[in-house]
Motif scaffolding. Structure first.
Motif, mmCIF file in Angstrom:
data_model
loop_
_atom_site.group_PDB
_atom_site.id
_atom_site.type_symbol
_atom_site.label_atom_id
_atom_site.label_comp_id
_atom_site.label_asym_id
_atom_site.label_seq_id
_atom_site.Cartn_x
_atom_site.Cartn_y
_atom_site.Cartn_z
ATOM 1 N N THR A 170 7.720 -8.058 -14.628
ATOM 2 C CA THR A 170 7.375 -9.632 -13.967
ATOM 3 C C THR A 170 7.341 -10.742 -14.951
ATOM 4 O OG1 THR A 170 5.144 -9.167 -14.726
ATOM 5 C CG2 THR A 170 5.581 -8.712 -12.502
ATOM 6 N N GLY A 171 7.992 -10.150 -15.955
ATOM 7 C CA GLY A 171 7.633 -11.684 -17.386
ATOM 8 C C GLY A 171 6.583 -11.502 -17.532
ATOM 9 N N VAL A 172 5.408 -11.164 -17.459
ATOM 10 C CA VAL A 172 3.840 -11.845 -17.558
ATOM 11 C C VAL A 172 3.489 -11.387 -18.716
ATOM 12 C CG1 VAL A 172 1.498 -11.189 -16.913
ATOM 13 C CG2 VAL A 172 3.006 -12.276 -15.182
ATOM 14 N N VAL A 173 3.046 -11.599 -19.109
ATOM 15 C CA VAL A 173 2.314 -12.002 -20.865
ATOM 16 C C VAL A 173 1.496 -11.536 -21.008
ATOM 17 C CG1 VAL A 173 2.555 -12.057 -23.439
ATOM 18 C CG2 VAL A 173 4.507 -12.280 -22.125
ATOM 19 N N TYR A 174 0.478 -10.720 -21.482
ATOM 20 C CA TYR A 174 -0.889 -10.422 -21.677
ATOM 21 C C TYR A 174 -1.741 -11.290 -22.837
ATOM 22 C CZ TYR A 174 -1.394 -6.814 -17.967
ATOM 23 O OH TYR A 174 -1.327 -6.174 -16.486
ATOM 24 N N SER A 175 -2.999 -11.554 -23.302
ATOM 25 C CA SER A 175 -3.325 -12.678 -23.670
ATOM 26 C C SER A 175 -4.281 -11.685 -24.684
ATOM 27 C CB SER A 175 -3.550 -13.854 -23.801
ATOM 28 O OG SER A 175 -5.181 -14.227 -22.888
ATOM 29 N N TYR A 176 -4.417 -12.476 -25.702
ATOM 30 C CA TYR A 176 -5.889 -11.101 -26.213
ATOM 31 C C TYR A 176 -7.212 -11.895 -25.103
ATOM 32 C CZ TYR A 176 -9.725 -10.236 -29.542
ATOM 33 O OH TYR A 176 -10.798 -9.684 -30.065
ATOM 34 N N GLU A 177 -7.502 -12.566 -24.188
ATOM 35 C CA GLU A 177 -8.431 -12.229 -24.495
ATOM 36 C C GLU A 177 -7.735 -11.302 -22.823
ATOM 37 O OE1 GLU A 177 -7.517 -15.078 -25.024
ATOM 38 O OE2 GLU A 177 -8.734 -15.562 -27.296
ATOM 39 N N ASP A 178 -6.782 -11.398 -22.078
ATOM 40 C CA ASP A 178 -6.834 -10.638 -20.960
ATOM 41 C C ASP A 178 -6.539 -8.443 -21.504
ATOM 42 O OD1 ASP A 178 -5.876 -12.242 -19.241
ATOM 43 O OD2 ASP A 178 -3.600 -12.254 -20.794
#
Ligand code: PLP
Length: 385
Positions: A170-178
Motif C-alpha cells: 500500500t505504501g502506507v507508513v505507520y506513525s509513532y501514534e499508530d
C-alpha cells in the motif's frame, strides 16, 4: 506443500518478460525492486572481495565487520541499541522472516498477518506448520491495522505478529501514534513480533521512520528485519538481517546455519561498503521515487472509477479497481491479465497480497513509462465498459 502456492508475482513477471521478449512494449509496473543499478562503490567492494579470495564460508551469523557496521547504523540513524552480537546477517530479509517464523512458531501456533500483505508471509507460516490468521486492514482506516483488529483475532494459540512499515503493497507508513497501541498489544499478550522494515529508508516528505523496535517494552519480543535489497539496489545479492536480543537473533542464525550455512561472503563485504560509503546515493534515489510518486498520484487520480491511499513510502500505488471488476473480468487476476495481454500494462493483482479488488502498481519505472503506461491503463479500464 498443498498449502504453499507458486508466487503469483513471479508468474505474471515471467509472462510480462515473455511479451517484452517478443518485441511488445511492456510497462513493468509489476516489478518489486528499484530500477537502478547497484552503486559503483558497492560493486567494486564485491569485486575486491572476489579478487582477494574472500570466497569461503563465513560464520553463520555473518562476518564480524558487517554485524558491527549494522549495529552502528541502527544506533546512529534510529537510536536502536543493538550490539553486534545481536545481529544475524541473512540471505535477504525474506529468509530472516522465514527463520524467525520457524524459530518462534510450533506447529499449530497462530501468526497474525494484517492484509494486504507481502505474499511470502502466508506461505512461510505454512512452511513452519503455523496457522496464518489473516486480518484485513480497513480502507477507511488508511489500510493501517489497529489494536482492536488484532484483539479480535487473538486466541490462546497466538504466537506472533508480522507488521510491515513502510508497507508493501500500500505504501502506507505507520506513525509513532499508530505503533504505540500495537506495541502495547504485543507487550500485554507476551507475543513475538516480526517488524519488517525493509523499506525504512524509502520515505517521502519530512517523514521519519519509527521502528517498532524502538518501544523498550517489547524490545525482547521483537525480531527487527531489514535488508540491503531496496535501500542499496542489491536485490540480487541476497542480503538482509535480523536484529534482536541474542536468544532471538541466535535462533535465526541457528536456522540459517543449518539451511544455508551463511549469507554469501562476497555480498557481505559489499554490504560493509554499502553502509560505510556515501549515503547521498540513497537520498538521491529516494528523491527520484518521491517525484515519481507525485506523478503517479497526479495521473492515477485522473482515471475514473479508481481510488488509492497516497503512498508515503516504498514505491507502490495500491489501486482500488472494484468498480471495474465485472463480467468476464471478475477478479483482480483477470484484470491484471487483461491489462497485460491487451495493453502491455504489467501490474500485480490484489489477490497476490490476500486482498481482492485491487492492483499494485510499482513506480520503479521511468517517468516516460509512468506517463505512457498510466494512459494505457486508463484505456484498458475504459475498454471494459
Ligand atoms: N518484506 C517485504 C515487505 C518486501 O516487499 C520484500 C521484498 O520485496 C522483502 C521483505 C524481502 O526482501 P529481500 O529478501 O530481498 O531482502
Amino acid at each position: 506443500m498443498d498449502h504453499v502456492s507458486e508466487a503469483l508475482t513471479l508468474r505474471i513477471n515471467a509472462r510480462a518478460k515473455e511479451l517484452a521478449g517478443q518485441g511488445r512494449k511492456v510497462y513493468f509496473f509489476s516489478i518489486g525492486e528499484p530500477d537502478f543499478p547497484t552503486p559503483r562503490n558497492i560493486k567494486d567492494a564485491g569485486i575486491r572481495a572476489i579478487n582477494s579470495d574472500f570466497t569461503k564460508y563465513t560464520a553463520g551469523a555473518g562476518i564480524p565487520e558487517l554485524r558491527k557496521a549494522i549495529a552502528r547504523d541502527l544506533q546512529d540513524r534510529l537510536g536502536l541499541p543493538y550490539a553486534p552480537g545481536q545481529i544475524a546477517v541473512t540471505i535477504g530479509g525474506k529468509f530472516a522472516i522465514a527463520a524467525a517464523v520457524m524459530a518462534a512458531c510450533d506447529p499449530g501456533d497462530e501468526l497474525l498477518i494484517p492484509l494486504p500483505c507481502f505474499p511470502s508471509y502466508i506461505d512461510q507460516a505454512h512452511l513452519a506448520q503455523a496457522v496464518p490468521v489473516l486480518i484485513p486492514a480497513r480502507e477507511e482506516e488508511g489500510f493501517k491495522i489497529r489494536r482492536a483488529d488484532l484483539e479480535e483475532h487473538l486466541t490462546s494459540r497466538t504466537k506472533m505478529l508480522i507488521l510491515n512499515t513502510p508497507h508493501n503493497p500500500t505504501g502506507v507508513v505507520y506513525s509513532y501514534e499508530d505503533l504505540r497501541p500495537i506495541a502495547h498489544f504485543i507487550r500485554d499478550h507476551g507475543i513475538y513480533v516480526i517488524a519488517d522494515e525493509v523499506y525504512e529508508r524509502l520515505l517521502f516528505g519530512r517523514l521519519k521512520h519509527v521502528s517498532l523496535a524502538s518501544f523498550p517494552d517489547i524490545f525482547h519480543q521483537t525480531f527487527l528485519v531489514n535488508s540491503f535489497s531496496k535501500t542499496y539496489c542489491m536485490t540480487g545479492w541476497r542480503l538482509g538481517y535480523c536484529a534482536a536480543p541474542e536468544h532471538l537473533s541466535g535462533a535465526v542464525a541457528g536456522v540459517q546455519s543449518h539451511m544455508n550455512s551463511s549469507a554469501n561472503s562476497i555480498a557481505q563485504r559489499a554490504a560493509v561498503e554499502a553502509l560505510a560509503g556515501d549515503q547521498q546515493l540513497v537520498a538521491d534515489m529516494v528523491r527520484i521515487f518521491e517525484r515519481r510518486r507525485d506523478l503517479m498520484v497526479e495521473l492515477a487520480s485522473r482515471i475514473p472509477g479508481v481510488t488509492f491511499p497516497r503512498p508515503d513510502g516504498a514505491f507502490y500505488l495500491w489501486l482500488n479497481v472494484k468498480n471495474h471488476l465485472k463480467g468476464s473480468v471478475g477478479t483482480s487476476y483477470d484484470l491484471s491479465m487483461h491489462l497485460l495481454e491487451n495493453f502491455g500494462v504489467a501490474s500485480m493483482p490484489g489477490s497476490a497480497f490476500g486482498t481482492e479488488g485491487y492492483l499494485r502498481l510499482s513506480y520503479a519505472v521511468s517517468d516516460d513509462d509512468i506517463r505512457a503506461g498510466l494512459q494505457k491503463l486508463k484505456e484498458g479500464l475504459e475498454a471494459l465498459k
